[in-house]
Motif scaffolding. Structure first.
Motif, PDB file in Angstrom:
ATOM      1  N   ALA A  49     -27.237  -4.366 -26.623  1.00 60.00           N
ATOM      2  CA  ALA A  49     -25.909  -4.006 -27.137  1.00 60.00           C
ATOM      3  C   ALA A  49     -25.234  -2.983 -26.226  1.00 60.00           C
ATOM      4  O   ALA A  49     -24.042  -3.091 -25.930  1.00 60.00           O
ATOM      5  CB  ALA A  49     -26.012  -3.472 -28.568  1.00 60.00           C
ATOM      6  N   VAL A  50     -26.004  -1.995 -25.774  1.00 60.40           N
ATOM      7  CA  VAL A  50     -25.455  -0.985 -24.864  1.00 60.40           C
ATOM      8  C   VAL A  50     -25.001  -1.644 -23.567  1.00 60.40           C
ATOM      9  O   VAL A  50     -23.886  -1.415 -23.090  1.00 60.40           O
ATOM     10  CB  VAL A  50     -26.493   0.128 -24.574  1.00 60.40           C
ATOM     11  CG1 VAL A  50     -26.053   1.019 -23.422  1.00 60.40           C
ATOM     12  CG2 VAL A  50     -26.747   0.952 -25.825  1.00 60.40           C
ATOM     13  N   LEU A  51     -25.843  -2.492 -23.002  1.00 61.84           N
ATOM     14  CA  LEU A  51     -25.489  -3.157 -21.745  1.00 61.84           C
ATOM     15  C   LEU A  51     -24.289  -4.095 -21.917  1.00 61.84           C
ATOM     16  O   LEU A  51     -23.428  -4.169 -21.044  1.00 61.84           O
ATOM     17  CB  LEU A  51     -26.695  -3.915 -21.192  1.00 61.84           C
ATOM     18  CG  LEU A  51     -27.789  -2.999 -20.637  1.00 61.84           C
ATOM     19  CD1 LEU A  51     -29.077  -3.775 -20.409  1.00 61.84           C
ATOM     20  CD2 LEU A  51     -27.321  -2.338 -19.349  1.00 61.84           C
ATOM     21  N   ALA A  52     -24.214  -4.785 -23.043  1.00 62.12           N
ATOM     22  CA  ALA A  52     -23.073  -5.669 -23.297  1.00 62.12           C
ATOM     23  C   ALA A  52     -21.771  -4.874 -23.359  1.00 62.12           C
ATOM     24  O   ALA A  52     -20.724  -5.332 -22.887  1.00 62.12           O
ATOM     25  CB  ALA A  52     -23.290  -6.457 -24.582  1.00 62.12           C
ATOM     26  N   SER A  53     -21.836  -3.662 -23.906  1.00 64.14           N
ATOM     27  CA  SER A  53     -20.630  -2.842 -24.054  1.00 64.14           C
ATOM     28  C   SER A  53     -20.075  -2.365 -22.710  1.00 64.14           C
ATOM     29  O   SER A  53     -18.911  -1.983 -22.625  1.00 64.14           O
ATOM     30  CB  SER A  53     -20.890  -1.648 -24.965  1.00 64.14           C
ATOM     31  OG  SER A  53     -21.687  -0.669 -24.319  1.00 64.14           O
ATOM     32  N   VAL A  54     -20.911  -2.395 -21.656  1.00 61.91           N
ATOM     33  CA  VAL A  54     -20.463  -1.937 -20.327  1.00 61.91           C
ATOM     34  C   VAL A  54     -20.543  -3.061 -19.292  1.00 61.91           C
ATOM     35  O   VAL A  54     -20.524  -2.807 -18.091  1.00 61.91           O
ATOM     36  CB  VAL A  54     -21.264  -0.700 -19.854  1.00 61.91           C
ATOM     37  CG1 VAL A  54     -20.987   0.500 -20.745  1.00 61.91           C
ATOM     38  CG2 VAL A  54     -22.752  -0.993 -19.776  1.00 61.91           C
ATOM     39  N   GLY A  55     -20.663  -4.284 -19.767  1.00 60.61           N
ATOM     40  CA  GLY A  55     -20.711  -5.418 -18.846  1.00 60.61           C
ATOM     41  C   GLY A  55     -21.906  -5.384 -17.915  1.00 60.61           C
ATOM     42  O   GLY A  55     -21.828  -5.883 -16.796  1.00 60.61           O
ATOM     43  N   GLY A  56     -23.013  -4.787 -18.368  1.00 64.36           N
ATOM     44  CA  GLY A  56     -24.224  -4.728 -17.561  1.00 64.36           C
ATOM     45  C   GLY A  56     -24.229  -3.636 -16.504  1.00 64.36           C
ATOM     46  O   GLY A  56     -25.176  -3.519 -15.742  1.00 64.36           O
ATOM     47  N   ASP A  57     -23.185  -2.801 -16.462  1.00 61.98           N
ATOM     48  CA  ASP A  57     -23.075  -1.739 -15.453  1.00 61.98           C
ATOM     49  C   ASP A  57     -23.605  -0.425 -16.033  1.00 61.98           C
ATOM     50  O   ASP A  57     -22.893   0.281 -16.755  1.00 61.98           O
ATOM     51  CB  ASP A  57     -21.628  -1.586 -15.013  1.00 61.98           C
ATOM     52  CG  ASP A  57     -21.446  -0.600 -13.876  1.00 61.98           C
ATOM     53  OD1 ASP A  57     -22.394   0.158 -13.551  1.00 61.98           O
ATOM     54  OD2 ASP A  57     -20.344  -0.583 -13.299  1.00 61.98           O
ATOM     55  N   LEU A  58     -24.853  -0.101 -15.708  1.00 58.82           N
ATOM     56  CA  LEU A  58     -25.482   1.102 -16.262  1.00 58.82           C
ATOM     57  C   LEU A  58     -24.764   2.388 -15.874  1.00 58.82           C
ATOM     58  O   LEU A  58     -24.870   3.388 -16.589  1.00 58.82           O
ATOM     59  CB  LEU A  58     -26.948   1.164 -15.830  1.00 58.82           C
ATOM     60  CG  LEU A  58     -27.855   0.238 -16.635  1.00 58.82           C
ATOM     61  CD1 LEU A  58     -29.089  -0.143 -15.846  1.00 58.82           C
ATOM     62  CD2 LEU A  58     -28.242   0.928 -17.920  1.00 58.82           C
ATOM     63  N   SER A  59     -24.022   2.390 -14.801  1.00 58.44           N
ATOM     64  CA  SER A  59     -23.303   3.606 -14.408  1.00 58.44           C
ATOM     65  C   SER A  59     -22.137   3.902 -15.347  1.00 58.44           C
ATOM     66  O   SER A  59     -21.579   4.992 -15.316  1.00 58.44           O
ATOM     67  CB  SER A  59     -22.802   3.489 -12.968  1.00 58.44           C
ATOM     68  OG  SER A  59     -21.776   2.518 -12.870  1.00 58.44           O
ATOM     69  N   LYS A  60     -21.778   2.945 -16.212  1.00 56.26           N
ATOM     70  CA  LYS A  60     -20.662   3.133 -17.136  1.00 56.26           C
ATOM     71  C   LYS A  60     -21.102   3.447 -18.568  1.00 56.26           C
ATOM     72  O   LYS A  60     -20.272   3.556 -19.453  1.00 56.26           O
ATOM     73  CB  LYS A  60     -19.776   1.887 -17.141  1.00 56.26           C
ATOM     74  CG  LYS A  60     -19.080   1.667 -15.819  1.00 56.26           C
ATOM     75  CD  LYS A  60     -18.174   0.471 -15.883  1.00 56.26           C
ATOM     76  CE  LYS A  60     -17.462   0.289 -14.539  1.00 56.26           C
ATOM     77  NZ  LYS A  60     -16.603  -0.893 -14.562  1.00 56.26           N
ATOM     78  N   VAL A  61     -22.402   3.611 -18.788  1.00 57.93           N
ATOM     79  CA  VAL A  61     -22.897   3.913 -20.133  1.00 57.93           C
ATOM     80  C   VAL A  61     -22.427   5.304 -20.540  1.00 57.93           C
ATOM     81  O   VAL A  61     -22.538   6.261 -19.772  1.00 57.93           O
ATOM     82  CB  VAL A  61     -24.438   3.829 -20.186  1.00 57.93           C
ATOM     83  CG1 VAL A  61     -24.964   4.342 -21.530  1.00 57.93           C
ATOM     84  CG2 VAL A  61     -24.906   2.402 -19.938  1.00 57.93           C
TER      85      VAL A  61
END
Length: 110
Positions: A49-61
């Protein structure tokens, strides 16, 4: 007359290998798949869910609100794989394990 109906294309499954390595020599590694959710991550539904919310871009979490100690015990964290068909390579060093968990909103909580 024949109609050919195609099902909508499903996004490719997302598969990531997540690892952490700290100064005490502890190494953690889990597999995470999303769409459908699976793998060895203990909180795979939350991580997906976290990754989906940022399109898979961990730098945007967005870090969650959580207090952490100021003890410096660096944790190297990496994510390698694909997110919906796009390559993912992420590497960072967090000041300690609590901050790794907080700042990744649980993605590196294993």
């Amino acid at each position: 007359m024949t109609l050919n109906c195609l099902a909508p294309a499903q996004p490719p499954a997302s598969t990531l290998q997540l690892t952490t390595h700290d100064t005490a020599g502890r190494i953690g590694s889990v597999a995470l798949t999303c769409d459908p959710n699976g793998g060895t991550h203990p909180k795979r539904d939350k991580a997906c869910a976290v990754l989906a919310s940022v399109g898979g871009d961990l730098s945007k979490v967005t870090p969650r609100h959580q207090a952490c100690t100021l003890i410096y015990a660096p944790v190297d964290a990496t994510a390698v794989g694909t997110w919906r068909g796009k390559p993912v390579t992420f590497k960072t060093t967090y000041p300690n394990r609590c901050i790794a968990d907080r700042d990744s909103d649980g993605v590196f909580a294993f």
